[in-house]
Design a protein around this motif. Structure first.
Motif, short mmCIF file in Angstrom:
data_model
loop_
_atom_site.label_atom_id
_atom_site.label_comp_id
_atom_site.label_asym_id
_atom_site.label_seq_id
_atom_site.Cartn_x
_atom_site.Cartn_y
_atom_site.Cartn_z
N SER A 1 6.73 6.91 8.58
CA SER A 1 7.67 5.94 9.38
C SER A 1 9.09 5.60 8.30
O SER A 1 10.05 5.68 8.65
CB SER A 1 7.18 4.80 9.96
N SER A 2 8.34 5.14 7.10
CA SER A 2 9.22 4.44 6.03
C SER A 2 9.61 5.44 5.21
O SER A 2 10.64 5.14 4.27
CB SER A 2 8.78 3.36 5.73
N GLY A 3 9.38 6.63 5.29
CA GLY A 3 9.21 7.57 3.97
C GLY A 3 8.68 7.31 2.71
O GLY A 3 9.10 7.52 1.51
N ALA A 4 7.58 6.26 2.84
CA ALA A 4 6.80 5.89 1.69
C ALA A 4 6.12 6.93 0.93
O ALA A 4 5.51 7.75 1.36
CB ALA A 4 6.14 4.65 1.82
N SER A 5 5.78 6.66 -0.48
CA SER A 5 4.93 7.42 -1.20
C SER A 5 3.37 6.46 -1.16
O SER A 5 3.63 5.10 -1.11
CB SER A 5 5.25 7.52 -2.59
N ILE A 6 2.41 7.13 -1.27
CA ILE A 6 1.13 6.42 -1.77
C ILE A 6 0.23 6.93 -2.76
O ILE A 6 0.22 7.95 -3.09
CB ILE A 6 0.16 6.90 -0.32
N VAL A 7 0.06 5.82 -3.42
CA VAL A 7 -1.09 6.05 -4.72
C VAL A 7 -2.27 5.13 -4.38
O VAL A 7 -2.26 4.08 -4.16
CB VAL A 7 -0.57 5.64 -6.10
N CYS A 8 -3.38 6.01 -4.17
CA CYS A 8 -4.77 5.37 -3.61
C CYS A 8 -5.69 5.72 -4.69
O CYS A 8 -5.97 6.95 -4.89
CB CYS A 8 -4.81 5.83 -2.12
N VAL A 9 -6.59 4.68 -4.86
CA VAL A 9 -7.79 4.84 -5.60
C VAL A 9 -8.91 4.63 -4.66
O VAL A 9 -9.05 3.72 -3.72
CB VAL A 9 -7.96 3.88 -6.75
N SER A 10 -9.85 5.70 -4.77
CA SER A 10 -11.16 5.89 -3.64
C SER A 10 -11.95 6.53 -4.47
O SER A 10 -11.78 7.67 -5.21
CB SER A 10 -10.64 6.52 -2.27
N HIS A 11 -13.15 6.15 -4.14
CA HIS A 11 -14.51 6.72 -4.80
C HIS A 11 -15.14 7.78 -3.68
O HIS A 11 -16.06 8.55 -3.89
CB HIS A 11 -15.54 5.58 -5.02
#
Length: 228
Positions: free
Chosen positions: A196-206
């Motif tokens: 919706s906002s054109g955002a980028s994501i950086v996510c840490v997940s195990h």
């Protein structure tokens, strides 16, 4: 457009600390979603703190939406986080004596967001986020956040990260306290908000099962973060 860029980054908590982060180059473009994973102690959470400006690099540059973080004052870094980033820290960082509503809209107050000028639109936005995360606004909106379960608090932290329509979403183990159904709702909402906002994501997940949801899945070791 490059939303996040790392150049010759180096950081260590101390000369004797086991983990030293060294990243020659890394970038995230508009609309990209990146899942970072690695062993415990590999520097994942520390890296997210550096990207948010909560920590500053000892060498090198981190540039977020065109602004080099180390060149900003503490107040300017706070405004950058409030205006441009949506952050879900592993410890949530909620204000325990504030209500659910006041915790969610706190970034809007720091950035003087346009939503603050329209109470009805603000209320609708907050309620919509909570419902999409599987929470009942009618029951929880006015409650002090410290009266909520850990899983509920994590979802409130998620709503706070999404409320302003950030350009960069940083999420550190954002579903660690959630059951599978709630985790599914979270990821659905995060990607919907990013689109919706054109955002980028950086996510840490195990969790290896979520890596396929992201446009890139990167081991921290591939960024040349070395454990000494």
């Amino acid at each position: 457009m490059v939303v996040l860029k790392i150049e010759n980054l180096a950081f260590s908590w101390s000369p004797t600390h086991a983990t030293r982060i060294q990243i020659p180059h890394f970038e995230v473009k508009t609309g990209e979603s990146v899942c970072l994973y690695g062993t415990s102690g590999s520097g994942k959470s520390t890296l997210l703190q550096l990207l948010s400006g909560a920590l500053l690099p000892q060498q090198g540059k981190i540039t977020v939406v065109g602004q080099e973080i180390s060149a900003l004052s503490e107040g300017e870094r706070n405004r950058l986080r409030s205006c441009k980033m949506g952050i879900i820290f592993q410890q949530f960082n909620l204000v325990p004596y504030l209500s659910v509503l006041d915790n969610i809209i706190l970034p809007l107050r720091f950035s003087n967001h346009v939503l603050l000028r329209d109470r009805r639109a603000l209320h609708e936005r907050v309620c919509s986020l909570l419902k999409r995360l599987g929470l009942s606004p009618q029951e929880l909106l006015d409650q002090p956040v410290d009266q909520l379960s850990v899983g509920q608090q994590q979802r409130v932290a998620a709503a706070r990260a999404f409320v302003a329509g950030a350009e960069l979403i940083l999420a550190d183990e954002p579903t660690s306290a959630l059951d599978p159904d709630s985790a599914h709702l979270f990821f659905d909402l995060m990607f919907a908000e990013a689109r919706s906002s054109g955002a980028s994501i950086v996510c840490v997940s195990h969790d290896p099962s979520v890596r396929s949801l992201f446009s890139k899945s990167v081991p921290v070791s591939d960024l040349t973060c070395s454990s000494l």
